[in-house]
Design an enzyme around this catalytic site. Structure first.
Site, PDB file in Angstrom:
ATOM      1  N   ASP A  55       0.796  -1.269   0.036  1.00 32.16           N
ATOM      2  CA  ASP A  55      -0.192   0.091   0.160  1.00 32.16           C
ATOM      3  C   ASP A  55       0.997   1.289  -0.073  1.00 32.16           C
ATOM      4  OD1 ASP A  55      -2.614   0.704   0.437  1.00 32.16           O
ATOM      5  OD2 ASP A  55      -2.098   1.644   2.353  1.00 32.16           O
ATOM      6  N   GLU A  96      14.799 -13.904   1.130  1.00 35.14           N
ATOM      7  CA  GLU A  96      15.097 -15.080   1.896  1.00 35.14           C
ATOM      8  C   GLU A  96      14.713 -16.124   1.736  1.00 35.14           C
ATOM      9  OE1 GLU A  96      14.214 -13.406   5.926  1.00 35.14           O
ATOM     10  OE2 GLU A  96      15.496 -11.529   5.551  1.00 35.14           O
TER      11      GLU A  96
HETATM   12  C1  GLC Z   1      -4.275   2.803  -0.546  1.00 38.52           C
HETATM   13  C2  GLC Z   1      -5.488   1.919  -0.811  1.00 38.52           C
HETATM   14  C3  GLC Z   1      -6.667   2.973  -0.056  1.00 38.52           C
HETATM   15  C4  GLC Z   1      -6.183   3.270   1.367  1.00 38.52           C
HETATM   16  C5  GLC Z   1      -4.948   3.940   0.980  1.00 38.52           C
HETATM   17  C6  GLC Z   1      -4.542   4.422   2.620  1.00 38.52           C
HETATM   18  O1  GLC Z   1      -4.591   4.040  -1.464  1.00 38.52           O
HETATM   19  O2  GLC Z   1      -5.637   1.663  -1.830  1.00 38.52           O
HETATM   20  O3  GLC Z   1      -7.986   2.074  -0.296  1.00 38.52           O
HETATM   21  O4  GLC Z   1      -7.334   4.159   1.515  1.00 38.52           O
HETATM   22  O5  GLC Z   1      -4.188   3.321   0.766  1.00 38.52           O
HETATM   23  O6  GLC Z   1      -4.001   2.988   3.241  1.00 38.52           O
END
Ligand code: GLC
Length: 511
Positions: A202, A247
């Site tokens: 993310d 790893e």
């Molecule tokens: C990314 C995710 C989204 C989330 C954001 C914060 O953009 O795809 O859904 O709200 O990160 O984690």
């Protein structure tokens, strides 16, 4: 050497809340996903990516994690997760999990401890700044998913601001602190040890922050800082993540969400083979249904990404209006499936696009996401019954339009459906190394059409996509080819037609 699995794979994103519900509480869960694995094997996907199912207060529906190493009771248990992985692997389906490294939940014990006092042991695991004389936030960064709020909240307990690129409930971790790095590497190992094949990471590009927290240029506002942040320290962090994956054996992979709308920058996160295996490149997702604009985006990927690494392609996800809705018709959604599954790179499907789902219309009193993303997160309808296979007609969000007819059961019974088109396209890929990993040659084509060849040794496919609502003469490109898959299902197995129908796309093979 054969290509790693994630280059030839088609990945299917599951948003667990909205996929399938085994408990009948209106929220999808891991047992629900497990019960649908045979459907996914029938469809022909090679891997699933699960959006977060970890313990979370759900301020951002799971992207605010309060325990990285446990399953939220809403979704099940770790035993359910293990069973899901085992069943997926038994069917030859890889499992990718979401890893949310930029921020925790404000309810995570790390943050609870950090916020308790200025000299708490974990204070420096987050980013704190002194209050200013005029009471203004420490800089002009704009938070994501709200109109134009600052990325800072003044915490009354200790009278300092903490940083959050997203909601105040999502405080940013301080990746300059080696203890944070070690703890988050530990999270990766926890899931790698449980057998996952990779991670979707993310907002990966935002991990490294400018230590001086310099203001964003005023002319860029109100673009949220999360879409602008690309500090050079991030590359080092990503190399560290890669070494954790290395790893382990079995080609464990990472695909980064690099939400920077600049393909050259996205490419830089491949980092000469030391960085990401795959990076999401979002400019094509935001490109309208237009041949010239798409040709430009494809060229850009060839120019910028290909020299660095293996491209990825995506048209829909849990953050954006579905492409069926954006493009405005099922004919275009079908042609877009040919485009997505025909380009060189790893395609990512978002659950429900194979049903041609549109975004749900969400009345004001049912809005739950502060970021306005409820429409694309509508629950997947499995049947035409009032509960659509969920055990309750009242799921956490409204159903998508026309779910009575547009559902997995009804479309599976109809060989002419978009669902069967996706299945034929996936089968065609499985039978063609040209489509999976072959070279790509863009061809001259009439206005309104994008055409390209995929070639691997003696195996070849030609792809033609008509982006217009008019028939287009493609005789010069069609001569000597046979229709393998047609977006509208017509003429498969017959010689390629001299004309593309409006919004029609074809996969051609040699007779
Ligand atoms: C990314 C995710 C989204 C989330 C954001 C914060 O953009 O795809 O859904 O709200 O990160 O984690």
């Amino acid at each position: 050497m054969s290509a790693p699995w994630w280059q030839s794979a088609v990945v299917y994103q599951i948003y667990p809340r909205s996929f399938a519900d085994a408990t009948g509480d209106g929220v999808g869960d891991l047992q629900g996903i497990r019960a649908k694995l045979d459907n996914l094997a029938w469809l022909g996907v090679d891997a699933i990516w699960l959006s977060p199912f970890y313990r979370s207060p759900m301020a951002d529906f799971g992207y605010d994690v309060s325990d990285y190493c446990d399953v939220d009771p809403l979704f099940g248990t770790l035993a359910d997760f293990d069973a899901l992985v085992a069943d997926a692997h038994e069917r030859g389906i890889k499992v990718i999990v979401d890893w949310v490294p930029n921020h925790t939940s404000d309810q995570h014990p790390w943050f609870q401890e950090a916020r308790a006092s200025r000299d708490a042991e974990k204070r420096d695991w987050y980013v704190w700044r002194e209050p200013t004389a005029d009471g203004a936030p420490p800089n002009n960064w704009i938070q994501t998913w709200t109109e134009d709020g600052p990325t800072w909240t003044l915490d009354p307990a200790t009278d300092q601001w903490y940083l959050h690129l997203f909601l105040p409930e999502q405080p940013d971790l301080n990746w300059r602190n080696p203890e944070v790095v070690a703890a988050m590497h530990g999270v990766l190992r926890f899931w790698l040890d449980r057998g996952v094949d990779g991670f979707r990471m993310d907002v990966l590009h935002a991990l490294g922050k400018d230590p001086d927290l310099v203001d964003d240029a005023p002319e860029l506002l109100p673009i949220p800082h999360s879409a602008l942040n690309h500090h050079e320290s991030t590359y080092e962090i990503v190399r560290g993540l890669r070494s954790v994956l290395e790893e382990y054996d079995g080609d464990r992979m990472m695909v980064g969400e690099v939400f920077l709308l600049d393909t050259a920058l996205v490419a830089s996160y491949y980092d000469g083979g030391q960085g990401l295996h795959l990076a999401f490149n979002f400019p094509p997702l935001f490109t309208p249904w237009d041949a010239g604009l798409w040709r430009y985006r494809i060229d850009e990927v060839v120019r910028e990404i290909e020299p660095q690494g293996w491209p990825s392609w995506v048209l829909s996800n849990h953050d954006q209006v579905r492409h069926r809705t954006r493009y405005g018709s099922e004919a275009r959604a079908r042609a877009a499936a040919v485009l997505l599954l025909g380009l060189r790179g790893t395609p990512f499907l978002y659950a429900g696009e194979e049903l041609g789902l549109e975004d749900a219309v969400v009345p004001e009193d049912r809005v739950v996401d502060p970021g306005g993303r409820d429409g694309c997160r509508a629950p997947v309808p499995w049947t035409g019954a009032a509960d659509h296979g969920w055990g309750t007609p009242d799921a956490w969000l409204p159903w998508p339009p026309d779910a009575e007819h547009r559902n997995a059961e009804a479309l599976r019974a109809d060989e002419g459906s978009i669902l069967h088109l996706y299945r034929r396209l996936l089968a065609e890929r499985h039978g063609s190394t040209a489509l999976q990993v072959g070279d790509q040659v863009l061809l001259d084509a009439p206005d309104g059409v994008v055409a390209w060849d995929r070639v691997d040794g003696g195996d070849a496919r030609r792809l033609l996509v008509n982006f217009t609502d008019q028939p287009v003469d493609v005789a010069a490109l069609a001569d000597g080819w046979t229709v393998a898959v047609a977006s509208d299902g017509t003429g498969e197995g017959a010689p390629a037609p001299a004309e593309l129908a409006p919004d029609q796309a074809l996969v051609l093979r040699r007779p």
